[in-house]
Design a protein around this motif. Structure first.
Motif, PDB file in Angstrom:
ATOM      1  N   UNK A   1       0.816  -1.044   0.041  1.00  0.00           N
ATOM      2  CA  UNK A   1       0.116   0.037  -0.067  1.00  0.00           C
ATOM      3  C   UNK A   1       0.678   1.238  -0.025  1.00  0.00           C
ATOM      4  N   UNK A   2       1.448   1.525  -1.205  1.00  0.00           N
ATOM      5  CA  UNK A   2       2.197   2.623  -1.272  1.00  0.00           C
ATOM      6  C   UNK A   2       1.361   4.127  -0.808  1.00  0.00           C
ATOM      7  N   UNK A   3       0.040   4.033  -1.052  1.00  0.00           N
ATOM      8  CA  UNK A   3      -0.610   5.229  -0.622  1.00  0.00           C
ATOM      9  C   UNK A   3      -0.901   4.820   0.930  1.00  0.00           C
ATOM     10  N   UNK A   4       0.046   5.436   1.544  1.00  0.00           N
ATOM     11  CA  UNK A   4      -0.001   4.988   3.127  1.00  0.00           C
ATOM     12  C   UNK A   4      -0.773   5.862   4.089  1.00  0.00           C
ATOM     13  N   UNK A   5      -0.794   5.638   5.229  1.00  0.00           N
ATOM     14  CA  UNK A   5      -1.197   6.904   6.166  1.00  0.00           C
ATOM     15  C   UNK A   5      -0.357   7.991   6.476  1.00  0.00           C
ATOM     16  N   UNK A   6       0.759   8.078   5.961  1.00  0.00           N
ATOM     17  CA  UNK A   6       1.654   8.952   5.665  1.00  0.00           C
ATOM     18  C   UNK A   6       1.292  10.093   4.786  1.00  0.00           C
ATOM     19  N   UNK A   7       0.366   9.653   3.525  1.00  0.00           N
ATOM     20  CA  UNK A   7      -0.202  10.929   2.895  1.00  0.00           C
ATOM     21  C   UNK A   7      -1.304  11.589   3.623  1.00  0.00           C
ATOM     22  N   UNK A   8      -1.918  10.973   4.728  1.00  0.00           N
ATOM     23  CA  UNK A   8      -2.725  11.667   5.453  1.00  0.00           C
ATOM     24  C   UNK A   8      -2.150  12.869   6.422  1.00  0.00           C
ATOM     25  N   UNK A   9      -0.976  12.574   6.721  1.00  0.00           N
ATOM     26  CA  UNK A   9      -0.294  13.294   7.626  1.00  0.00           C
ATOM     27  C   UNK A   9       0.685  14.499   6.903  1.00  0.00           C
ATOM     28  N   UNK A  10       0.647  14.139   5.510  1.00  0.00           N
ATOM     29  CA  UNK A  10       1.157  15.268   4.698  1.00  0.00           C
ATOM     30  C   UNK A  10       2.642  14.813   4.235  1.00  0.00           C
ATOM     31  N   UNK A  11       3.236  13.976   4.747  1.00  0.00           N
ATOM     32  CA  UNK A  11       4.464  13.450   4.352  1.00  0.00           C
ATOM     33  C   UNK A  11       4.579  12.611   3.367  1.00  0.00           C
ATOM     34  N   UNK A  12       4.690  13.100   2.280  1.00  0.00           N
ATOM     35  CA  UNK A  12       4.510  12.002   0.883  1.00  0.00           C
ATOM     36  C   UNK A  12       5.826  12.301   0.258  1.00  0.00           C
ATOM     37  N   UNK A  13       6.212  10.942  -0.080  1.00  0.00           N
ATOM     38  CA  UNK A  13       7.462  11.000  -0.818  1.00  0.00           C
ATOM     39  C   UNK A  13       6.973  10.104  -2.377  1.00  0.00           C
ATOM     40  N   UNK A  14       7.894  10.263  -3.162  1.00  0.00           N
ATOM     41  CA  UNK A  14       7.512   9.644  -4.643  1.00  0.00           C
ATOM     42  C   UNK A  14       7.217   8.227  -4.512  1.00  0.00           C
ATOM     43  N   UNK A  15       7.667   7.356  -3.768  1.00  0.00           N
ATOM     44  CA  UNK A  15       7.424   6.114  -3.533  1.00  0.00           C
ATOM     45  C   UNK A  15       5.827   5.918  -2.951  1.00  0.00           C
ATOM     46  N   UNK A  16       5.218   6.795  -2.516  1.00  0.00           N
ATOM     47  CA  UNK A  16       3.816   6.757  -1.903  1.00  0.00           C
ATOM     48  C   UNK A  16       2.898   6.931  -3.062  1.00  0.00           C
ATOM     49  N   UNK A  17       3.500   7.317  -4.301  1.00  0.00           N
ATOM     50  CA  UNK A  17       2.369   7.408  -5.361  1.00  0.00           C
ATOM     51  C   UNK A  17       2.253   6.181  -6.236  1.00  0.00           C
ATOM     52  N   UNK A  18       1.198   5.803  -6.637  1.00  0.00           N
ATOM     53  CA  UNK A  18       1.000   4.739  -7.659  1.00  0.00           C
ATOM     54  C   UNK A  18       1.461   5.270  -8.635  1.00  0.00           C
ATOM     55  N   UNK A  19       2.216   4.538  -9.548  1.00  0.00           N
ATOM     56  CA  UNK A  19       2.794   4.880 -10.843  1.00  0.00           C
ATOM     57  C   UNK A  19       3.051   3.496 -11.738  1.00  0.00           C
TER      58      UNK A  19
END
Length: 507
Positions: free
Chosen positions: A130-148
């Motif tokens: 799940x690369x779209x993780x809870x971190x995205x809710x907290x605002x700390x998003x890296x390129x690895x968190x984006x589904x591509x």
């Protein structure tokens, strides 16, 4: 982790290419030139195989037949189907029959690596990454968190990574809900400003009267503090994300341009000025150059901002991302709901979700998955858990055809051009039946003189209608018209039809 991957491809050259790609990832490769050869291999050495890459054109048997035979053997092996750009519907059908994932040819090594990695995790029972993780809710998003997973999103990530290495202004273009803010956050996180603030201004959510103060602070000459300095000053040293910048009033656009040119802010005419080090990232769903032509957006600001544009494609343009997004959302929401075990999602459900056009893009898919997880009664989400999507996909209305016999059955029909008469009658029927879209869906079979129209004219009109009706989704248009995508593209060229603007007549 090293694993045995069975590659089922009938074309020798392509088989060698995929073999080299998979081996470069550190896996062992077994080869089969067709479905029957693959099944024979699995009967004897099936325990070794952890994933299968299957070309939809592999000779010997239909893909559905192969998947059914695989299921009958109780071979719990995830299947990744490979298909061309014009056969995505066949890939969706394969997923409905039980395939785990699909990749579009020519697939990059990164795409194949991602598909294999997720398939292996599924085989080990670890769920999906799940690369779209809870971190995205907290605002700390890296390129690895984006589904591509798609090549279109890989291109977006590549451009965004390059942008992160500089302070160049970036404009993220694309429809609402495609994930522009997430890309902006990733750019900030990958830059040397990552430890500094990432400040968001939603230009269309703040009132016209308040937006200038919201952006630049109060204008009464009060003491300069971070509290009243506005969002621009709050982003000092970091990144300011101007979401829906096309909604910014002209007057505020002028002040923003001035601040960008001088790199400093004032306080509403005060002599005191303050230097600001702010990196600007803007986003819009509007065509800004059209806004410039309509004099709703300043041309000088447009060229100042639009130095490095990145188009984030709509979800319907990158359908191979849908299975990955769906699995990631299911896992994330399972965790957030503190379920004892993460839910899974069936291949049939993934096929259904991939078939949809998603006018609300990733945001809509996220909301649909969230609802399904909340209401889930079992451990696996199936097609029945997405009734609103199933109803839309399965019951889309078809265009209505009217012919000259319509007039002959109405002896009281007035003497006027047949086309006009039929359309007026259809509108009346629409009012009586409660189907106001009926007349818009009508294609007339005769011309105004009462003669049958040329087949090419009717075909052109039907293609234009289908492109508009299915919002330019080429695979769905081709399937509904009963032709291949290559044939559809040829007809678009023959008739001079722009798929992005199908109603436009070319001179």
């Amino acid at each position: 982790m090293t694993a045995h991957i069975l590659v089922v491809i009938d074309d020798p050259a392509q088989r060698r290419q995929i073999k080299a790609t998979v081996e470069a990832l550190g896996h062992f490769v077994e080869l089969a030139d067709g479905g029957r050869a693959a099944l024979d291999f699995l009967r004897h050495r099936g325990r070794e195989v952890k994933a299968i890459i299957l070309d939809l054109n592999a000779s010997g048997m239909e893909t559905g037949e192969f998947l059914a035979a695989l299921s009958a053997m109780d071979a719990d092996v995830p299947v990744i189907v490979e298909t061309g750009q014009d056969s995505i519907d066949a890939a969706v059908e394969a997923m409905r029959a039980g395939a785990y994932d699909f990749v579009l040819k020519p697939a990059s090594q990164e795409r194949i690596s991602s598909a294999i990695a997720n398939a292996l995790k599924s085989h080990r029972g670890e769920g999906t990454a799940a690369r779209i993780s809870r971190r995205s809710r907290a605002g700390n998003v890296s390129f690895n968190d984006i589904i591509a997973a798609s090549s279109a999103m890989e291109r977006v990530i590549d451009l965004a990574r390059r942008a992160a290495q500089s302070t160049i202004p970036v404009v993220l273009e694309g429809e609402a809900g495609v994930g522009k803010e997430m890309v902006a956050r990733a750019i900030h996180s990958a830059s040397d400003r990552s430890s500094k603030p990432f400040v968001i201004v939603n230009c269309d959510a703040v009132g016209v009267e308040a937006i200038e103060e919201h952006l630049f602070g109060d204008t009464d000459g009060e003491a300069d503090t971070s509290h009243n300095g506005g969002k621009y000053r709050a982003a000092d040293g970091g990144t300011l994300f101007l979401n829906e910048i096309g909604a910014l009033p002209i007057g505020v656009q002028a002040r923003l341009l001035q601040v960008m040119e001088h790199g400093e802010t004032d306080r509403g005419g005060s002599a005191k000025r303050r230097k600001n080090d702010v990196r600007l990232i803007s986003a819009t769903h509007k065509n800004l150059i059209e806004e410039v032509k309509l004099q709703r957006f300043r041309e000088d600001l447009y060229y100042r901002l639009n130095v490095y544009p990145i188009m984030v494609p709509a979800l319907r343009r990158r359908k191979d991302d849908v299975p990955y997004l769906a699995r990631a959302f299911v896992e994330r929401f399972s965790q957030e709901q503190r379920l004892p075990r993460s839910l899974t999602i069936s291949p049939a459900a993934l096929a259904l979700l991939t078939s949809a056009d998603w006018p609300g893009n990733v945001r809509e898919l996220e909301n649909v998955i969230f609802r399904a997880v909340i209401l889930a009664s079992g451990s696996e989400l199936n097609e029945v858990d997405f009734p609103q999507i199933a109803a839309f996909v399965d019951h889309a209305p078809a265009p209505v055809s009217r012919s000259a016999s319509y007039r002959s059955s109405n002896s009281s029909a007035p003497s006027r051009p047949l086309d006009s008469y039929i359309r007026e009658t259809a509108r009346s029927e629409a009012l009586e039946t409660g189907e106001p879209g009926m007349a818009a869906n009508m294609i007339v079979s005769t011309d105004q003189s009462g003669n049958v129209r040329k087949l090419s004219d009717v075909e052109e009109e039907l293609i234009r209608f289908a492109l508009k009706f299915y919002r330019g989704q080429m695979s769905q248009v081709a399937r509904k018209l009963g032709i291949g995508r290559s044939t559809l593209y040829r007809k678009l060229k023959d008739y001079g039809i722009d798929p992005e603007n199908p109603q436009k007549k070319v001179a």
